[in-house]
Design an enzyme around this catalytic site. Structure first.
Site, PDB file in Angstrom:
ATOM      1  N   ARG A  18      46.028  43.076  40.871  1.00 20.24           N
ATOM      2  CA  ARG A  18      46.010  41.679  41.333  1.00 20.24           C
ATOM      3  C   ARG A  18      45.106  40.789  40.471  1.00 20.24           C
ATOM      4  O   ARG A  18      45.538  39.714  40.052  1.00 20.24           O
ATOM      5  CB  ARG A  18      45.619  41.615  42.818  1.00 20.24           C
ATOM      6  CG  ARG A  18      46.746  42.096  43.742  1.00 20.24           C
ATOM      7  CD  ARG A  18      46.271  42.141  45.181  1.00 20.24           C
ATOM      8  NE  ARG A  18      45.047  42.922  45.288  1.00 20.24           N
ATOM      9  CZ  ARG A  18      44.142  42.776  46.246  1.00 20.24           C
ATOM     10  NH1 ARG A  18      44.305  41.859  47.181  1.00 20.24           N
ATOM     11  NH2 ARG A  18      43.080  43.543  46.275  1.00 20.24           N
ATOM     12  N   ASN A  36      48.744  42.185  48.095  1.00 15.03           N
ATOM     13  CA  ASN A  36      49.238  43.556  48.227  1.00 15.03           C
ATOM     14  C   ASN A  36      50.114  43.683  49.449  1.00 15.03           C
ATOM     15  O   ASN A  36      49.772  43.206  50.521  1.00 15.03           O
ATOM     16  CB  ASN A  36      48.044  44.503  48.457  1.00 15.03           C
ATOM     17  CG  ASN A  36      47.515  45.070  47.169  1.00 15.03           C
ATOM     18  OD1 ASN A  36      48.212  45.071  46.161  1.00 15.03           O
ATOM     19  ND2 ASN A  36      46.291  45.561  47.196  1.00 15.03           N
TER      20      ASN A  36
END
Ligand SMILES: [Zn+2]
Ligand SMILES: [Zn+2]
Ligand SMILES: [Zn+2]
Length: 765
Positions: A18, A36
């Site tokens: 990320r 996520n």
């Protein structure tokens, strides 16, 4: 202005995916968000079309080193508004899909630099880690992968570590295993009485003790090692304490340059040694190899590994030793010890000191072991560094939850969820109670981290008496699901088909033993398989194993029984005069075995190549007693390795129950006669190996012609033998067929559970 939703699937959690997306988005001026979702990362990106296309391209090119992308999908969406910035959104609890947890990773270069940097706040800190490295699988208790779900939960961040953790531009952004000497775990040194030895630098003190000849249990990332220096008397002391007579020890060296001073390392081996997985690589001893013979007795190769945890790097800071023995710390046959109290209690007759830390290991994970066979990577054990990264089995099935339990020795198990096959870490020999317990715990744990709470199918080996078979039965009742039984070599063949992406092939399955449909022990087989089913199209000739297991330990019994088909009793007694020492009870045992063989009393039947290679080994006086799995055939390989001769043995093929069989008695007879003629042992060893190999290859080619199939593959533990593999490969190719081996899976029984899972997946196709 466009808005797209992008889903990236794969190993994208706990690997800095990320923040990497964040950094790329920032650079390109893209607005939106990333979060996520279980095994997916969901990205919303807003910009012009060209920039978005570039962004999607960069996602796969500029991914973090540890991440693995299985797929990137995207679609345009109608966005109601404009995003003002790009944000990382906290993991949502109702995430979908199977999480894919990354394996434990060896220390990265950035952390190594910091470890060595006197001005860095993590200078010499034995638990240094970041998003690119450190423990994952071995510390995770449940999902999602967040610090509070790992064994790092006992070490809350200090303000400085927290700041790094929360800053998306920092290397330690969301590095769950990150810590420092203020807030992280610490190392302590103990003596045999479990009393702490107070010292400023426990690692340095431990090194001094090692160099003085002590044996030290050192707890690392996924487990514990017994460590010692390489002096002959110290190695013998360790062998005695472990009751490990001959089995080779693996060694750790500080760097590749040092390894090259005693081993011949090719470019592939070098790459593997230095990879983030850091497996043990079985490499050839070089001309300059000068460690004592007791380290890897009578073998031409040695297992080597580079430091992978910061503790290992620090050890080599304080010594000039070229290498230390690094062997799994366990009671022989039992799982590696990971809990401090157990280590101190159970190893106090084996280790002199203990270098332990206070971070708990949630899942033990033994070192992985690989070997390059004729230039191809071959997994002997796929564990730390690789597990639990899954195999993509979606081509077989996407919706069945499957559990498969492997064989008996070298067991792994596999969970299939959403079409991904999660093969477990190395479990071991399940006829030992503690290992069987470990198997059950590990199933529970892998079920948790793959969010699997039920199974549609459970697959086990056909053998009626394996503990894994009875556990499968028990679990199938618990989950109310069907139990299927898979033939051992069929499972080997299915892995080979998967690994090479073929739907059907001829399989040469060559290993120890696997239970066959006819209730005999198979292990030198020619099979046809289309994954779902198989046919047996050839084998080695069936031979009796007088006394079963005791013949496996003392292969002279097998040799005697096999030769009794060709020689009279008097001739045998004459021949075996020189072999009395290879029988546990001496001369009287020779009579006993002959009677046993004649009357078929406790004489299971086998077609295993392992038994034949062991018999050649004892016939040549190379190895008369097996003290570890594969010992006699490994020593045979090492003797044959030294030969340059072209000595050949004539082959005889027969028919047995309508299938062609290679007459192994004829080969053994020829070996004995060559020896009696005084030919060189190493040349006969080579000729014996060659005969069995070429015999199997010939039968495989005939089977391929019969079935009109172009692909022939090799599987089973015998395909770790380089010369046998080469012989078969060359013959198959000369005959115009394609030869395939295992690329990314174990040739040995570590892959049986994967094969069972694949066969279960295609069951209803
Ligand atoms: Zn790192
Ligand atoms: Zn800290
Ligand atoms: Zn096998």
């Amino acid at each position: 202005m466009e808005t797209v939703k992008i889903w990236v699937q794969g190993i994208v959690q706990g690997v800095g995916f990320r923040p990497n997306v964040y950094r790329i988005a920032k650079r390109l001026g893209i607005r939106g968000s990333v979060k996520n979702l279980g095994n997916l990362v969901e990205i919303i990106a807003q910009s012009d079309e060209n920039t978005i296309n570039e962004f999607i391209r960069k996602l796969s090119y500029e991914k973090p080193p540890v991440s693995k992308i299985n797929s990137i999908e995207y679609e345009k969406i109608n966005s109601s508004g404009h995003f003002s910035d790009f944000k990382i959104i906290k993991s949502s609890l109702n995430s979908t899909g199977t999480s894919i947890i990354p394996p434990d990773l060896a220390m990265c270069d950035n952390c190594l630099k910091e470890l060595k940097d006197k001005n860095n706040r993590r200078y010499n800190f034995p638990f240094i880690a970041c998003t690119d490295c450190g423990p994952r699988f071995s510390v995770i208790k449940s999902i999602p992968y967040d610090k509070n779900k790992t064994t790092m939960d006992e070490f809350p961040f200090c303000p400085q570590c927290l700041q790094e953790y929360e800053n998306p531009m920092d290397r330690r952004y969301h590095a769950e295993a990150s810590s420092c000497s203020i807030c992280g775990p610490s190392v302590k040194l103990y003596n045999k009485q479990a009393k702490e030895i107070r010292t400023e630098n426990p690692i340095k003190k431990a090194v001094n003790l090692l160099d003085d000849g002590n044996i030290i249990a050192i707890k690392g990332i996924g487990g514990t090692h017994l460590v010692s220096n390489l002096e002959d008397d110290i190695i013998l002391k360790l062998r005695k304490r472990l009751n490990r007579i001959n089995q080779p020890f693996a060694i750790m060296s500080p760097d590749i340059k040092t390894i090259k001073t005693f081993a011949d390392i090719n470019i592939y081996e070098e790459k593997s040694l230095e990879s983030i997985e850091k497996p043990i690589v079985v490499a050839k001893k070089s001309k300059n190899y000068s460690f004592p013979d007791s380290l890897a007795p009578y073998l031409h190769n040695i297992g080597v590994v580079l430091p992978y945890s910061p503790i290992h790097y620090l050890l080599f800071n304080y010594t000039n030793q070229l290498a230390y023995i690094m062997t799994s710390a366990n009671i022989p046959g039992e799982p590696m010890l990971i809990n401090n109290i157990d280590i101190l209690k159970n190893l106090n007759t084996i280790a002199d000191y203990f270098l332990l830390h206070n971070r708990k290991i949630a899942n033990r994970c033994d070192d992985s072991v690989i070997r390059y066979v004729d230039g191809n990577l071959s997994f002997i054990r796929r564990s730390r560094g690789y597990v639990p990264a899954p195999y993509d089995l979606r081509r077989y099935s996407k919706d069945l939850n499957i559990l498969s339990l492997g064989s008996e020795l070298d067991v792994t198990f596999t969970i299939v969820k959403d079409g991904f096959g999660f093969v477990s870490q190395h479990i071991g020999n399940t006829n030992k109670f503690k290992t069987y317990q470990f198997l059950q715990e590990a199933i529970e744990h892998l079920s948790i981290i793959t969010s699997t709470d039920n199974f549609d199918l459970i697959a086990v080996d056909m053998h009626p008496q394996f503990f894994t078979s009875s556990l499968g039965l028990e679990l199938s009742k618990k989950y109310g699901c069907e139990l299927i039984k898979v033939q051992h070599h069929h499972a080997h063949g299915a892995v080979l088909a998967f690994d090479n992406d073929v739907d059907e092939l001829i399989v040469i399955a060559a290993d120890g033993v696997g239970y066959g449909e006819d209730k005999t022990a198979w292990g030198g087989e020619i099979l046809y398989t289309d994954i779902k089913s198989y046919q047996r199209l050839g084998s080695l000739s069936p031979q009796k194993i007088p006394g079963g297991d005791i013949s496996t330990k003392y292969p002279a019994r097998f040799l005697l029984s096999a030769l009794s088909k060709e020689y009279t009793e008097d001739e045998l007694k004459e021949i075996f005069k020189g072999y009395v020492k290879f029988f546990k009870y001496g001369e009287k045992e020779i009579d006993m075995v002959l009677k046993q063989s004649e009357k078929d009393f406790n004489t299971p039947v086998t077609t295993s190549i392992g038994r034949v290679l062991d018999a050649i080994s004892v016939a040549l006086g190379i190895c008369g007693k097996r003290t570890y799995e594969g010992e006699c055939s490994m020593k045979l390989e090492s003797v044959a390795f030294k030969s340059n001769s072209n000595l050949k043995i004539d082959l005889k093929f027969n028919k047995h129950e309508n299938r062609p069989v290679l007459d192994t008695t004829a080969i053994l007879k020829e070996v004995i006669e060559m020896k009696n003629k005084g030919l060189d042992i190493k040349d006969i060893a080579k000729a014996g190996q060659y005969a069995v190999a070429i015999g199997l290859a010939k039968m495989a080619v005939d089977a391929a012609k019969l079935k009109n199939i172009n692909v022939i593959g090799g599987t089973g533990g015998v395909f770790y033998n380089e010369s046998i593999t080469k012989t078969i490969k060359e013959y198959v190719r000369e005959e115009g067929f394609t030869f395939v081996g295992h690329d990314n899976s174990c040739s040995g029984d570590g892959s049986i559970s994967l094969g069972q899972a694949i066969i279960a997946s295609v069951r209803n196709r």
